[in-house]
Design a protein around this motif. Sequence first.
Motif, PDB file in Angstrom:
ATOM      1  N   HIS A   1       0.824  -1.208   0.000  1.00  0.00           N
ATOM      2  CA  HIS A   1       0.000   0.000   0.000  1.00  0.00           C
ATOM      3  C   HIS A   1       0.856   1.256   0.000  1.00  0.00           C
ATOM      4  CE1 HIS A   1      -3.503  -2.389   2.049  1.00  0.00           C
ATOM      5  NE2 HIS A   1      -3.113  -2.895   0.893  1.00  0.00           N
TER       6      HIS A   1
ATOM      7  N   VAL B   1       1.669   1.306  -3.980  1.00  0.00           N
ATOM      8  CA  VAL B   1       0.522   1.104  -4.879  1.00  0.00           C
ATOM      9  C   VAL B   1      -0.751   1.241  -4.062  1.00  0.00           C
ATOM     10  CG1 VAL B   1      -0.548  -0.417  -6.572  1.00  0.00           C
ATOM     11  CG2 VAL B   1       1.934  -0.496  -6.222  1.00  0.00           C
ATOM     12  N   MET B   2      -1.439   2.346  -4.235  1.00  0.00           N
ATOM     13  CA  MET B   2      -2.640   2.597  -3.438  1.00  0.00           C
ATOM     14  C   MET B   2      -3.731   1.569  -3.744  1.00  0.00           C
ATOM     15  SD  MET B   2      -4.212   4.291  -1.155  1.00  0.00           S
ATOM     16  CE  MET B   2      -3.166   5.702  -0.875  1.00  0.00           C
TER      17      MET B   2
ATOM     18  N   THR C   1      -7.352   2.113   4.437  1.00  0.00           N
ATOM     19  CA  THR C   1      -6.834   1.178   3.436  1.00  0.00           C
ATOM     20  C   THR C   1      -6.410  -0.148   4.063  1.00  0.00           C
ATOM     21  OG1 THR C   1      -4.560   2.012   3.682  1.00  0.00           O
ATOM     22  CG2 THR C   1      -5.958   3.088   2.038  1.00  0.00           C
TER      23      THR C   1
ATOM     24  N   GLY D   1      -3.308  -1.399 -11.064  1.00  0.00           N
ATOM     25  CA  GLY D   1      -2.798  -1.561  -9.708  1.00  0.00           C
ATOM     26  C   GLY D   1      -2.329  -2.980  -9.461  1.00  0.00           C
TER      27      GLY D   1
ATOM     28  N   VAL E   1       1.702   2.703 -11.659  1.00  0.00           N
ATOM     29  CA  VAL E   1       1.496   3.331 -10.355  1.00  0.00           C
ATOM     30  C   VAL E   1       0.882   4.719 -10.517  1.00  0.00           C
ATOM     31  CG1 VAL E   1       2.689   4.302  -8.349  1.00  0.00           C
ATOM     32  CG2 VAL E   1       3.309   2.038  -9.177  1.00  0.00           C
TER      33      VAL E   1
ATOM     34  N   ASN F   1      -2.890   4.310 -11.464  1.00  0.00           N
ATOM     35  CA  ASN F   1      -3.640   3.722 -10.355  1.00  0.00           C
ATOM     36  C   ASN F   1      -3.778   4.703  -9.190  1.00  0.00           C
ATOM     37  OD1 ASN F   1      -4.599   1.091  -8.795  1.00  0.00           O
ATOM     38  ND2 ASN F   1      -3.094   2.084  -7.487  1.00  0.00           N
ATOM     39  N   ASN F   2      -2.681   5.300  -8.784  1.00  0.00           N
ATOM     40  CA  ASN F   2      -2.714   6.201  -7.636  1.00  0.00           C
ATOM     41  C   ASN F   2      -3.464   7.491  -7.935  1.00  0.00           C
ATOM     42  OD1 ASN F   2      -1.174   4.206  -6.513  1.00  0.00           O
ATOM     43  ND2 ASN F   2       0.602   5.487  -6.062  1.00  0.00           N
ATOM     44  N   SER F   3      -3.404   7.942  -9.178  1.00  0.00           N
ATOM     45  CA  SER F   3      -4.153   9.144  -9.553  1.00  0.00           C
ATOM     46  C   SER F   3      -5.654   8.904  -9.446  1.00  0.00           C
ATOM     47  CB  SER F   3      -3.793   9.571 -10.975  1.00  0.00           C
ATOM     48  OG  SER F   3      -2.437   9.962 -11.056  1.00  0.00           O
TER      49      SER F   3
ATOM     50  N   GLN G   1      -7.154   6.805  -7.422  1.00  0.00           N
ATOM     51  CA  GLN G   1      -7.518   6.762  -6.011  1.00  0.00           C
ATOM     52  C   GLN G   1      -7.427   8.133  -5.354  1.00  0.00           C
ATOM     53  OE1 GLN G   1      -8.889   3.861  -4.384  1.00  0.00           O
ATOM     54  NE2 GLN G   1      -9.053   3.778  -6.616  1.00  0.00           N
ATOM     55  N   PHE G   2      -6.487   8.951  -5.816  1.00  0.00           N
ATOM     56  CA  PHE G   2      -6.400  10.312  -5.295  1.00  0.00           C
ATOM     57  C   PHE G   2      -7.668  11.089  -5.651  1.00  0.00           C
ATOM     58  CE2 PHE G   2      -5.179  14.800  -5.710  1.00  0.00           C
ATOM     59  CZ  PHE G   2      -4.668  15.031  -4.441  1.00  0.00           C
TER      60      PHE G   2
END
Length: 209
Positions: free
Chosen positions: A63, A66-67, A86, A98, A185, A188-190, A192-193
């Motif tokens: 985590h 990788v969110m 999370t 992800g 990454v 995927n993280n964008s 979730q952000f």
Amino acid sequence: NHPWRRVLKILGGTLLLTVALWAVERLIFPSTGFFLNLAKEKKFLFRPEMGGPLHVLRSFFYHTLVMPAIAFNTDVTVPDWKGMITQPAAPGSASFLGGIAVLLWTLLLLLGVWAMFCSQANVKFRVVLGLLLLGQLGFHLFYGFETFLYSLHFIVLLVILVALCFLTRFRVIAVGIVLLLIPCVAVNNSLQFARAVDFIEQYYGTHRD
């Protein structure tokens, strides 16, 4: 690398610098308590919301970079914590990319661990790095309930661990994996952000009290 007297001077200087930085922080945030007040930290020990060692391990190693899918705790999942969590999420659960990122990151971690134990260079550095990682992991196995909140404590160490493989004969392979990992990454993280921002705007916009 240093005699014990110099070690004591280094430790003392570090403590003084930390106290000075705490004093500056207290000027900005007056409610900040002294960092050695351990009595306040007891409530964060062995919290059932941690989910056990497995949840901590996957949050620690995955985590952090990788969110995963963010859950929104607005009821009683974690008492007194109204926000995003999370800890229960599976690695790579946020998106297809992800999941790919988790696989690529796993390969890099394995290469880094191999380099840690099999490389002949930088022995003292590798010992210090290994002890730091073990110390952080051991600490977070019993402290806190959302391991991701402390990710800045150890993500740098994990990146350094992975970077060790760039000093081995697997350098070219590692570079290829990193070039694939970065866009996975990032996307995927964008995503979730964006979910996190939507949650903050919607939830806190209607719960200003």
